[in-house]
Design a protein around this motif. Sequence first.
Motif, PDB file in Angstrom:
ATOM      1  N   ASP B 257       0.806  -1.217   0.000  1.00 49.31           N
ATOM      2  CA  ASP B 257       0.000   0.000   0.000  1.00 49.31           C
ATOM      3  C   ASP B 257       0.848   1.281   0.000  1.00 49.31           C
ATOM      4  O   ASP B 257       0.311   2.377   0.104  1.00 49.31           O
ATOM      5  CB  ASP B 257      -0.971   0.003   1.189  1.00 49.31           C
ATOM      6  N   VAL B 258       2.184   1.142  -0.080  1.00 49.72           N
ATOM      7  CA  VAL B 258       3.030   2.326  -0.150  1.00 49.72           C
ATOM      8  C   VAL B 258       3.393   2.593  -1.612  1.00 49.72           C
ATOM      9  O   VAL B 258       4.182   1.870  -2.216  1.00 49.72           O
ATOM     10  CB  VAL B 258       4.339   2.153   0.666  1.00 49.72           C
ATOM     11  N   VAL B 313       2.197   7.589   0.180  1.00 50.76           N
ATOM     12  CA  VAL B 313       3.104   7.723  -0.954  1.00 50.76           C
ATOM     13  C   VAL B 313       4.480   8.188  -0.486  1.00 50.76           C
ATOM     14  O   VAL B 313       4.594   9.076   0.367  1.00 50.76           O
ATOM     15  CB  VAL B 313       2.536   8.736  -1.981  1.00 50.76           C
ATOM     16  N   LEU B 314       5.514   7.546  -1.042  1.00 50.77           N
ATOM     17  CA  LEU B 314       6.888   7.944  -0.748  1.00 50.77           C
ATOM     18  C   LEU B 314       7.581   8.388  -2.037  1.00 50.77           C
ATOM     19  O   LEU B 314       7.580   7.666  -3.028  1.00 50.77           O
ATOM     20  CB  LEU B 314       7.659   6.763  -0.136  1.00 50.77           C
ATOM     21  N   THR B 377      11.108   5.507   6.098  1.00 48.93           N
ATOM     22  CA  THR B 377      10.394   4.268   6.418  1.00 48.93           C
ATOM     23  C   THR B 377       9.809   4.338   7.834  1.00 48.93           C
ATOM     24  O   THR B 377       8.733   3.802   8.087  1.00 48.93           O
ATOM     25  CB  THR B 377      11.309   3.033   6.283  1.00 48.93           C
ATOM     26  N   LYS B 378      10.511   5.031   8.740  1.00 44.76           N
ATOM     27  CA  LYS B 378       9.955   5.211  10.106  1.00 44.76           C
ATOM     28  C   LYS B 378       8.666   6.010  10.049  1.00 44.76           C
ATOM     29  O   LYS B 378       7.672   5.664  10.687  1.00 44.76           O
ATOM     30  CB  LYS B 378      10.985   5.923  10.998  1.00 44.76           C
ATOM     31  N   VAL B 379       8.688   7.091   9.291  1.00 45.33           N
ATOM     32  CA  VAL B 379       7.491   7.934   9.163  1.00 45.33           C
ATOM     33  C   VAL B 379       6.345   7.116   8.571  1.00 45.33           C
ATOM     34  O   VAL B 379       5.206   7.196   9.020  1.00 45.33           O
ATOM     35  CB  VAL B 379       7.802   9.172   8.283  1.00 45.33           C
ATOM     36  N   LEU B 380       6.654   6.297   7.578  1.00 42.80           N
ATOM     37  CA  LEU B 380       5.619   5.475   6.950  1.00 42.80           C
ATOM     38  C   LEU B 380       4.977   4.528   7.963  1.00 42.80           C
ATOM     39  O   LEU B 380       3.763   4.338   7.972  1.00 42.80           O
ATOM     40  CB  LEU B 380       6.211   4.666   5.786  1.00 42.80           C
ATOM     41  N   GLN B 381       5.814   3.967   8.829  1.00 36.58           N
ATOM     42  CA  GLN B 381       5.280   3.076   9.865  1.00 36.58           C
ATOM     43  C   GLN B 381       4.318   3.831  10.782  1.00 36.58           C
ATOM     44  O   GLN B 381       3.261   3.326  11.131  1.00 36.58           O
ATOM     45  CB  GLN B 381       6.422   2.490  10.701  1.00 36.58           C
ATOM     46  N   ASP B 382       4.695   5.059  11.160  1.00 38.41           N
ATOM     47  CA  ASP B 382       3.844   5.869  12.044  1.00 38.41           C
ATOM     48  C   ASP B 382       2.497   6.138  11.390  1.00 38.41           C
ATOM     49  O   ASP B 382       1.469   6.147  12.047  1.00 38.41           O
ATOM     50  CB  ASP B 382       4.520   7.199  12.374  1.00 38.41           C
ATOM     51  N   ILE B 383       2.532   6.358  10.074  1.00 41.77           N
ATOM     52  CA  ILE B 383       1.275   6.644   9.369  1.00 41.77           C
ATOM     53  C   ILE B 383       0.330   5.449   9.487  1.00 41.77           C
ATOM     54  O   ILE B 383      -0.858   5.601   9.674  1.00 41.77           O
ATOM     55  CB  ILE B 383       1.540   6.988   7.887  1.00 41.77           C
ATOM     56  N   THR B 384       0.900   4.245   9.438  1.00 43.02           N
ATOM     57  CA  THR B 384       0.076   3.037   9.577  1.00 43.02           C
ATOM     58  C   THR B 384      -0.619   3.022  10.932  1.00 43.02           C
ATOM     59  O   THR B 384      -1.786   2.679  11.028  1.00 43.02           O
ATOM     60  CB  THR B 384       0.929   1.751   9.541  1.00 43.02           C
ATOM     61  N   ILE B 385       0.174   3.367  11.961  1.00 40.97           N
ATOM     62  CA  ILE B 385      -0.356   3.280  13.328  1.00 40.97           C
ATOM     63  C   ILE B 385      -1.573   4.200  13.475  1.00 40.97           C
ATOM     64  O   ILE B 385      -2.571   3.820  14.059  1.00 40.97           O
ATOM     65  CB  ILE B 385       0.752   3.644  14.356  1.00 40.97           C
ATOM     66  N   GLN B 386      -1.474   5.387  12.867  1.00 40.63           N
ATOM     67  CA  GLN B 386      -2.629   6.288  12.945  1.00 40.63           C
ATOM     68  C   GLN B 386      -3.758   5.624  12.265  1.00 40.63           C
ATOM     69  O   GLN B 386      -4.690   5.588  11.983  1.00 40.63           O
ATOM     70  CB  GLN B 386      -2.336   7.598  12.234  1.00 40.63           C
TER      71      GLN B 386
END
Lengths: 296, 386
Positions: B257-258, B313-314, B377-386
């Motif tokens: 999904d990224v 999106v990255l 990649t850390k930021v992307l992980q945080d987005i998932t948590i939200q």
Amino acid sequence: MSILVGQDTRIVVQGITGKQGTFHSMQMLEYGSNIVAGVTPGRGGVKFNEAVPVFDAVETAVRELGANTSIIFVPAPGAADAVLEAAASGITLVICITEGVPAMDMIGVLSYLRGSNVRLIGPNCPGAISPASLCRVGIMPSEIHTPGRVGVVSRSGTLTYEAVNALTQFGIGQSTCVGIGGDPLVGTSFVDVLTMFEDDDETEAIVLIGEIGGNSEQEAAAFIKSGGVSKPIVSLIAGQSAPPRKRMGHAGAIVTGKSGTAEEKIRALSEAGTTIAPSVESLGEVMKQVLRGSTA
Amino acid sequence: MKLHEYQAKSILASYGMPVPRSGVATTPQEARDVARHVGTPAFVKAQVHAGGRGKGGGIKLIESAEQAEDVAASMLGSRLISPQTSLTGAPISIVLVEESLDIEYELYLGIVIDAIAQAPVVIASKAGGMEIEEIALEHPGLILREVVQPTVGFRAYQGRRLAHAMGLPSNLANPVADQMMRLYKAFVDKDCSLVEINPLVITKSGQVMVLDAKMTIDDDAAFRQPDMPSLRDWTQEDILEAKAGQAGLAYVKLDGDVGCLVNGAGLAMATMDAIKASGCFPANFLDVGGGAEPIRVAEAMGIILADPQVKRVLINVFGGIARCDDIAEGIVRSYLDSGKELPLVVRFLGTNKDEGIRILKEAKPDTIFVDYISEATKVLQDITIQ
């Protein structure tokens, strides 16, 4: 010293009046590279940047100005012809930047060059740079490079810049950085470049950047294992997350069998005694540890 | 670019290689008419860009023209799922109705470009009918190879040598070698990266025939292969991949999904690897290439945003020839067009980085900017948590 390109390099740019040729020739000149001439058939007689003579043929650049290295920006339909012209004109190092050269054209070129004293780098490559002699024969961003004692060899373009950037940020300079190209059919292999780095006094350690597809990393691993390289090597393989049978941008980056996978390449390079970097950003740190270990 | 069996056969026939009597049909009625013309018994063969068709029910023997109509009706409009297709299969919009032959020998014949030999290699085996991968696994000794010296091309003696090594009777050596030379000529003329005839059959009456054919044309040779556009069947490719292909972008659809937009194939792969290593999953591979102009980037971004699986999106761009401001402009255009509010994480480095950041900040203030891939990649992980 350095490998392939350095203070004795006298460059002729084939396709110097095209958009890419012009842009990168300016960048190379700014960096300090010795461009002695340009070639664009039909445009002979003009001056590039008011200083560099443009000829109709490579042989004029060789005869009149002693060009010994060519860099090619000629579009794909004419790229093979440009390589052959350079080789037939007495150029001994041909760096072909052009992407998308038909495979059949490369088959003919490689067959022609076999057994000659002409070395072809590429096609579809970023070229080579030796920071200590301010010699850039390629399209890499100049500012990320710094002189030093680590040699870099890679099948990729931007990933190599990322790797070099990671080294420079850790204060690790480079002797020469070479991109051998992302196509399955290229003039120079990992083994060729490793051999040159091994013989180069200025190179203390090597970074090898591979990717999925083909088996040139395994060839490199076998060569290292057989004692071909005594210097420490850090390797990085891109494409661990790539699905099989899909071409990942580069014509050569496609997993068609077991040997093409990232896992197999990592295993081979690891068994050959090279240090595997887990990510491109870790390269600087990993190399620092390897260098510390090799001098301790 | 892959060709359908019927297209490959028509090319090979134009090089004098015998093919069975056959005709294509796009409707069941047409299939019935073709079957009448070809004669029965015959085979109805689904035309899809994938091997293993027999196993997927894509090749059926019919005894009458009426049966041809029924079989074609069940195939046309459906999707063929074989071991070599995706899970959703490949759409069938054309069938080939082809006469049935009395077969004495089934051979494998192929030509590939071998990166190690740096030459075309002609491959032959007497174990035709099996997939070459299976032959390689089960009977590696039955795979024969002749490396072609490109300046002289494939020669008759090499064909005879392969025929003898396959154990064919000596009266067949010349006709088989002749077919190999014709195949090699087609391979070179059409800029193929692969041709496979599997099987090349020899009938009980001693005739050599191309029973099935696969052909892949080198995309890089498109400029000198004027027939390529008309032979291309975009419906055989993933819809987003086809769209990207038409725009000249290197894109591969994946299951995560990224959404990723990167410049350079190697860096794009390394970025996907980093995303995966952090526990997230990339939705695609996308290399926007070197001198990426805003319009091209907008097209690329549009393809990413058109993927319903994409949730974040990255962007990872190492500016060199590619300029970060051009990339930013392209991204802004397609984000505004799409009307989607997906979180955007951006890492810019190199040429015109600051200008690129300014453009994005202005158009999409919630964009998250990072300096490192690991940070991204850390930021992307945080987005998932939200």
